[in-house]
Scaffold this active site. Sequence first.
Site, PDB file in Angstrom:
ATOM      1  N   GLU A   1      17.274  -6.921 -24.504  1.00  0.00           N
ATOM      2  CA  GLU A   1      16.610  -5.686 -24.934  1.00  0.00           C
ATOM      3  C   GLU A   1      16.646  -5.522 -26.452  1.00  0.00           C
ATOM      4  O   GLU A   1      15.632  -5.157 -27.047  1.00  0.00           O
ATOM      5  CB  GLU A   1      17.329  -4.458 -24.328  1.00  0.00           C
TER       6      GLU A   1
ATOM      7  N   LYS B   1      12.605   4.613 -23.685  1.00  0.00           N
ATOM      8  CA  LYS B   1      13.843   5.165 -23.123  1.00  0.00           C
ATOM      9  C   LYS B   1      13.590   5.768 -21.752  1.00  0.00           C
ATOM     10  O   LYS B   1      14.374   5.606 -20.836  1.00  0.00           O
ATOM     11  CB  LYS B   1      14.368   6.249 -24.069  1.00  0.00           C
TER      12      LYS B   1
ATOM     13  N   HIS C   1      23.129 -24.699  -8.919  1.00  0.00           N
ATOM     14  CA  HIS C   1      21.863 -24.668  -8.177  1.00  0.00           C
ATOM     15  C   HIS C   1      20.680 -24.440  -9.115  1.00  0.00           C
ATOM     16  O   HIS C   1      19.663 -23.881  -8.693  1.00  0.00           O
ATOM     17  CB  HIS C   1      21.914 -23.588  -7.089  1.00  0.00           C
TER      18      HIS C   1
ATOM     19  N   CYS D   1       5.320   7.966 -23.846  1.00  0.00           N
ATOM     20  CA  CYS D   1       4.663   8.997 -24.643  1.00  0.00           C
ATOM     21  C   CYS D   1       5.478  10.289 -24.659  1.00  0.00           C
ATOM     22  O   CYS D   1       6.176  10.604 -23.703  1.00  0.00           O
ATOM     23  CB  CYS D   1       3.301   9.331 -24.058  1.00  0.00           C
TER      24      CYS D   1
ATOM     25  N   LYS E   1      21.293  -6.203 -21.949  1.00  0.00           N
ATOM     26  CA  LYS E   1      21.529  -5.598 -23.276  1.00  0.00           C
ATOM     27  C   LYS E   1      21.097  -6.566 -24.369  1.00  0.00           C
ATOM     28  O   LYS E   1      20.440  -6.190 -25.324  1.00  0.00           O
ATOM     29  CB  LYS E   1      23.008  -5.266 -23.492  1.00  0.00           C
TER      30      LYS E   1
ATOM     31  N   ASN F   1       0.349  12.242 -21.412  1.00  0.00           N
ATOM     32  CA  ASN F   1       1.395  11.270 -21.094  1.00  0.00           C
ATOM     33  C   ASN F   1       1.120  10.828 -19.662  1.00  0.00           C
ATOM     34  O   ASN F   1       0.965  11.660 -18.781  1.00  0.00           O
ATOM     35  CB  ASN F   1       2.753  11.990 -21.213  1.00  0.00           C
ATOM     36  N   GLY F   2       1.014   9.524 -19.422  1.00  0.00           N
ATOM     37  CA  GLY F   2       0.769   9.051 -18.061  1.00  0.00           C
ATOM     38  C   GLY F   2      -0.480   8.197 -17.986  1.00  0.00           C
ATOM     39  O   GLY F   2      -0.969   7.709 -19.011  1.00  0.00           O
TER      40      GLY F   2
ATOM     41  N   GLU G   1      24.077  -6.941 -16.648  1.00  0.00           N
ATOM     42  CA  GLU G   1      23.930  -5.859 -17.628  1.00  0.00           C
ATOM     43  C   GLU G   1      24.135  -6.396 -19.052  1.00  0.00           C
ATOM     44  O   GLU G   1      23.413  -6.016 -19.972  1.00  0.00           O
ATOM     45  CB  GLU G   1      24.925  -4.737 -17.286  1.00  0.00           C
TER      46      GLU G   1
ATOM     47  N   ARG H   1      12.340   7.984 -27.104  1.00  0.00           N
ATOM     48  CA  ARG H   1      11.696   7.578 -25.851  1.00  0.00           C
ATOM     49  C   ARG H   1      10.940   6.262 -25.989  1.00  0.00           C
ATOM     50  O   ARG H   1      10.595   5.644 -24.988  1.00  0.00           O
ATOM     51  CB  ARG H   1      10.689   8.663 -25.410  1.00  0.00           C
TER      52      ARG H   1
ATOM     53  N   TRP I   1       2.898   5.604 -26.348  1.00  0.00           N
ATOM     54  CA  TRP I   1       3.366   4.281 -25.946  1.00  0.00           C
ATOM     55  C   TRP I   1       2.193   3.675 -25.188  1.00  0.00           C
ATOM     56  O   TRP I   1       1.826   4.145 -24.114  1.00  0.00           O
ATOM     57  CB  TRP I   1       4.605   4.421 -25.064  1.00  0.00           C
TER      58      TRP I   1
END
Length: 609
Positions: A489, A604, A505, A2, A486, A99-100, A482, A27, A74
Site C-alpha cells: 500500500e 481511506k 508449492h 470522493c 501494508k 460521490n458514488g 497484513e 479519504r 476519486w
Amino acid sequence: MCGIVGAIAKRSVSAILLEGQHRLEYRGYDSAGMAIFDGENLNRLRRAGKVQQLDDALKATPLPGSLGIAHTRWATHGQPNERNAHPHLSGERLAVVHNGIIENYAGFKAELQRKGYTFTSDTDTEVIAHLLSEELKTEPEFYTAFRQVIAKLEGAFALGVIHADFPDQLLCARKGSPLVIGVGIGENFIGSDPMALLQVTDRFIYLNEGDTACISLNEIRVHNSEGSLQALDIKRYEHGTQSADKGQYKHYMLKEIFEQPGVFQATLAGRLEQGRVNDALFGEQESQLMRDVKAVQIIACGTSSHAGMVARYWIEELTGLPCQVEIASEYRYRTTVTLPGTLFITLSQSGETADTLAALRVAKERGALATLAICNVPGSSLVRESDLCLMTQAGPEIGVASTKAFTTQLAALMILTLSLAKQRGLSAEKEAELVAALYSLPAKMEEVLTLSSRIEALATHFADKQHSLFLGRGALYPIAMEGALKLKEISYIHAEAYPAGELKHGPLALVDSDMPVVTVAPGNELLEKLKSNMQEVRARGGELYVFADVEAGIDEQEGYHVLSLPKVHPMMEAILYTVPLQLLSYYVAVIRGTDVDQPRNLAKSVTVE
Ligand code: G6P
C-alpha cells in the site's frame, strides 16, 4: 473516495468548504473543486491534484458568497483531470457534487444529448445536472424536481446541489454513499462525514438510505425514499481523546502506530474487570442471544478482513464454534449456505465500506441469527444497520493504510471470543490467564515501539527491492498478509504473503538474493516447522528478515536479520507482531519517498463498490 462539503450561511463559505476539503483529504482523491453563488452568479474553480492546488488558486481568484458546494474526487468515470473534477454544471446556474456511481447514466446521456445538452466531462455526474435542468422545465419547485430526478437514478450516490435561481436552498441526497447534515445556528452544512464539518458544528443529522433533504438557513426538511417527512434526529458528535492532527509526528501513519498502546487499552476498558470478561457485553437480553449462537460468519474488506482471519483461529480454538471469514465483495455476490444460529459479524474501521454494508444487508436476507458490527465510527451506516455493535476506540484514523484500527479490532475480537467461550465452558482460570495476557499487551507494544530505529535500519534493505515475501503460520499467517498489504500500500513494493507451509508449492521458485523474505516467528509450537521453511529460503540464497522472540532461539547470522521482540502469550502473538511490520513498511515508504498518508490510487473510505 470522493468527499462532499456544502454550506448555506450568511457569511462567506469558501474558507469553510476548503477546510472541509482538507479534512476529507485522508479519504483519498485526485482532484478538487468548489462552486459558490455570489448573489448574482455561480462561480466555479477546479484543480487536478491536491486540495492545496485549489487553495492556491482560490488565493488568486477568491470565490465570494454564502451558498456553496465543494468536492474532492476519486476518479471512477473519466481521468483524474480538471475537466472531470466536480462540481459539474448544467448551464451557468446549477451545480452538482456527487460521490458514488450512477449505473444507468449512459441511456440518460444519449437522451440528453439528443435534446441538445452539451457534455463537458466524461463523468456520470454531469447527467444528474442536466437531468435536473430538464426536470425544472416542467416542475417549478427546485426540491420537487430534485426528488423526481433522484427517483430515476440507479446506483450508489451522495449528492449536493445548488442553483443560482434558488439561492435559499442547498439540496442533498443519500443512497449508498454516506452523507451527514451539520446543524449550525442560522447556517447549515453537508459533509461526507462529521470530520469535514467539526470546525463549524458538532451537531449532526445522519441521513438514512434513500433520504433527501432541503436545507435553508433556518430550516432542514428530510424526506425518506417514500416521500414522508422525517422527524429530525440531531446527534451531538462525541469527540474522542485523540485529536485529528499530526502532533509531533512526520506522518499520521506514524502517529497512529505510536497511539496503539493507548487505544488498545481504551478498547479493553469497561469490557474486562477483575480478570474476567464483562458478562453483559451487549446487555442482559443479548447474553441469551449469544448463547444461541451456533456458528460465526465474519465479513470485511482490506485490513479489516485480516483481523477477521486472525479471529477465526481464536474462535474455533476457544469456543468450538465453526467460523467462516470471507471478503465482503465475494460474499455478497455468491450463493452461500447460512448455518442455523449464525452470528454475522462485520468488521470495518469506517463503517461505510460499500461492499461490507451490502454484505450486511444480504446477510439479513439470508437469515442470520443476529448481526454484529465491530467498528470504529459511531453513527456510521454499519453500526446503525446492525443489531449489535462493539466499538473500537481507535479514535480518528487518518492514514489511508490502517494501523491502530486493526489492532483495536483484534482487541474487540478477542474480547468477543472470550465472551462466547465463557458461555461455552471456558474455565475461569483460562479466562483470567487470557485477560491478563490482553492487559499486558499495551506495555509490550510500548517495548516494540522502542525498537523503531532498529526497524528503520532493517528497512534500508528493502528500499531498492521490487518484490518481497511474507511468511507466517497459524494466526501469524494473516499477520504476514497484513504486513505484506501494508508494504504494498505505502511503498509500492510488490509483497505477497503465504502460509509458510505453502512455500514449496510455488513461491520458492521466486526466491533469490533480490527477494527479501519476512517471517513472523514467535517461539510457539509451530516454530520448528517455520524454521525448516526458513532454511529452504536460505538454501536458495534468500535474505531472511525474522521477527522473533528470545525463546525462538534464532540468531543473527549470514542471511538472517533478526529483530528480537518481547515474549507474549501465544494467543496474543498476532496482535503484538503486527506492530513491527507496520513500522517496517512505514520506514521503507519514507526511504522511498512515497506519499505515506495518501498513497497513490487508494482511498481511506471505499464508499463505492
Ligand atoms: C480501504 C482502506 C483500508 C481498509 C479498507 C476497509 O481499502 O484503504 O485501509 O482496510 O478500505 O475499510 P473499512 O473502513 O471497512 O475497515
